[in-house]
Design an enzyme around this catalytic site. Sequence first.
Site, short mmCIF file in Angstrom:
data_model
loop_
_atom_site.label_atom_id
_atom_site.label_comp_id
_atom_site.label_asym_id
_atom_site.label_seq_id
_atom_site.Cartn_x
_atom_site.Cartn_y
_atom_site.Cartn_z
N HIS A 154 0.94 -1.17 -0.15
CA HIS A 154 0.02 0.05 0.06
C HIS A 154 0.93 1.52 -0.09
O HIS A 154 1.97 1.04 0.46
CB HIS A 154 -0.90 0.02 1.30
CG HIS A 154 -2.02 -0.75 0.94
ND1 HIS A 154 -2.14 -2.17 1.44
CD2 HIS A 154 -3.44 -0.50 0.69
CE1 HIS A 154 -3.38 -2.73 1.12
NE2 HIS A 154 -4.06 -1.78 0.68
N LYS A 162 -0.47 4.75 4.39
CA LYS A 162 -1.45 3.91 5.07
C LYS A 162 -0.92 3.73 6.54
O LYS A 162 0.06 3.58 6.97
CB LYS A 162 -1.61 2.79 4.33
CG LYS A 162 -2.56 1.51 4.92
CD LYS A 162 -3.04 0.59 4.23
CE LYS A 162 -4.23 -0.38 4.85
NZ LYS A 162 -5.24 0.29 5.13
P1 NAD Z 1 -7.50 9.55 5.01
O1 NAD Z 1 -6.39 10.01 6.35
O2 NAD Z 1 -6.91 10.28 3.83
O3 NAD Z 1 -8.88 10.25 5.33
C1 NAD Z 1 -9.26 10.05 6.82
C2 NAD Z 1 -10.28 11.30 6.86
O4 NAD Z 1 -11.01 11.31 8.25
C3 NAD Z 1 -9.29 12.63 7.10
O5 NAD Z 1 -9.54 13.65 6.20
C4 NAD Z 1 -9.56 13.14 8.68
O6 NAD Z 1 -9.23 14.45 8.74
C5 NAD Z 1 -11.08 12.52 8.86
N1 NAD Z 1 -11.41 12.48 10.18
C6 NAD Z 1 -10.21 12.22 11.33
N2 NAD Z 1 -11.06 12.13 12.36
C7 NAD Z 1 -12.27 12.85 12.09
C8 NAD Z 1 -13.19 13.02 13.11
N3 NAD Z 1 -13.57 13.10 14.28
N4 NAD Z 1 -14.65 13.66 12.24
C9 NAD Z 1 -14.54 13.76 10.98
N5 NAD Z 1 -13.34 13.31 10.01
C10 NAD Z 1 -12.43 13.02 10.68
O7 NAD Z 1 -7.32 8.26 4.92
P2 NAD Z 1 -7.83 7.33 3.68
O8 NAD Z 1 -6.85 6.73 3.10
O9 NAD Z 1 -8.92 7.88 2.99
O10 NAD Z 1 -8.54 6.00 4.67
C11 NAD Z 1 -9.44 6.30 5.43
C12 NAD Z 1 -9.68 4.68 6.09
O11 NAD Z 1 -10.55 3.92 5.09
C13 NAD Z 1 -8.52 3.64 6.48
O12 NAD Z 1 -8.94 3.07 7.59
C14 NAD Z 1 -8.33 2.98 5.05
O13 NAD Z 1 -7.65 1.88 5.29
C15 NAD Z 1 -9.78 2.52 4.92
N6 NAD Z 1 -9.86 2.33 3.47
C16 NAD Z 1 -10.93 1.09 3.37
C17 NAD Z 1 -11.18 0.92 2.10
C18 NAD Z 1 -12.43 -0.27 1.90
O14 NAD Z 1 -12.53 -0.64 0.75
N7 NAD Z 1 -12.94 -0.68 2.84
C19 NAD Z 1 -10.56 1.33 1.03
C20 NAD Z 1 -9.54 2.08 1.04
C21 NAD Z 1 -9.23 2.70 2.38
#
Ligand code: NAD
Length: 269
Positions: free
Chosen positions: A157, A161
Amino acid sequence: MSIGVGIVGAAGRMGQELVREVYGHEALRLAAACESPGSPAVGRDAHAVAGIGEPAGVIIGDDLEAMVRACDVVIDFTAPAVSVKVAALCAEHGKALVVGTTGLDAAQGEKLAAAAERVPVVWAPNMSVGVNVLIGLVEQAARTLGASYDIELVETHHRHKKDAPSGTALRLARAAAEGTRELGTFEERANYGREGLDPRRPHQIGIHAVRGGDVVGDHTISFCTDGERVELSHRASSRRTFTQGAVRAASWVHGRDAGLYDMRDVLGL
Ligand code: NAD
């Protein structure tokens, strides 16, 4: 009547992609969006943050509860502690929830399950159709190949991540363990990032994480024996594969009975 979606973490990598995905969806509309208090995205139009020219008329807030109240279905791709809070609010306000966040520990998983006793929740570490098909294929391959094949999984990844190994790697490894359950439980067999004097024990499932660059998500599971190796791989080249799955889950979960569902339920696999 379209379904009003609330997006938590709307300025994140997945959040912005979700805003774009909902914009192009005929049955869904963006009803609310929120970010972490103090984020520079708070107070801005959700479309502007996601790079869409036409304003959404939805301003990104920092109040989770207000966001949950303003929508029909919540989509959350954030961080474990946030997802647990969002799940409790959805249970309190009777809202359906789609969670894509990975890296939840057992106690956080139980809190999500507790919310799912009151409202419908889809929780999947990977929302892509391909990975969810692969989960079934891995279980089948493990069952058919059996005890004489060593199982090793490598995932790669992007450098940002946070959790390792990926939730998808754990899900795939659990599917392999399920296919060969007579050899022991997943917990007994998992071996993370082998190092030092650590020769392979029989029936181990090796799990290895690589981090770098902008890789969206690669997973390869190998079944190795004397004379041959079978490899099953998935490579995501765009986050859209996850957001298309997430909006499909949001349409599916709206109006369902309370319960904890995963993407294989959504896809009818
Ligand atoms: P990222 O860090 O880019 O985004 C997370 C966002 O959440 C950030 O903008 C952050 O400011 C926000 N956030 C944090 N605390 C918050 C709060 N209290 N209220 C509102 N917003 C808040 O991360 P990402 O790459 O977008 O990944 C996010 C999650 O999704 C990770 O756990 C990742 O592993 C997961 N993911 C899952 C899949 C899937 O298919 N299930 C695919 C990709 C990523």
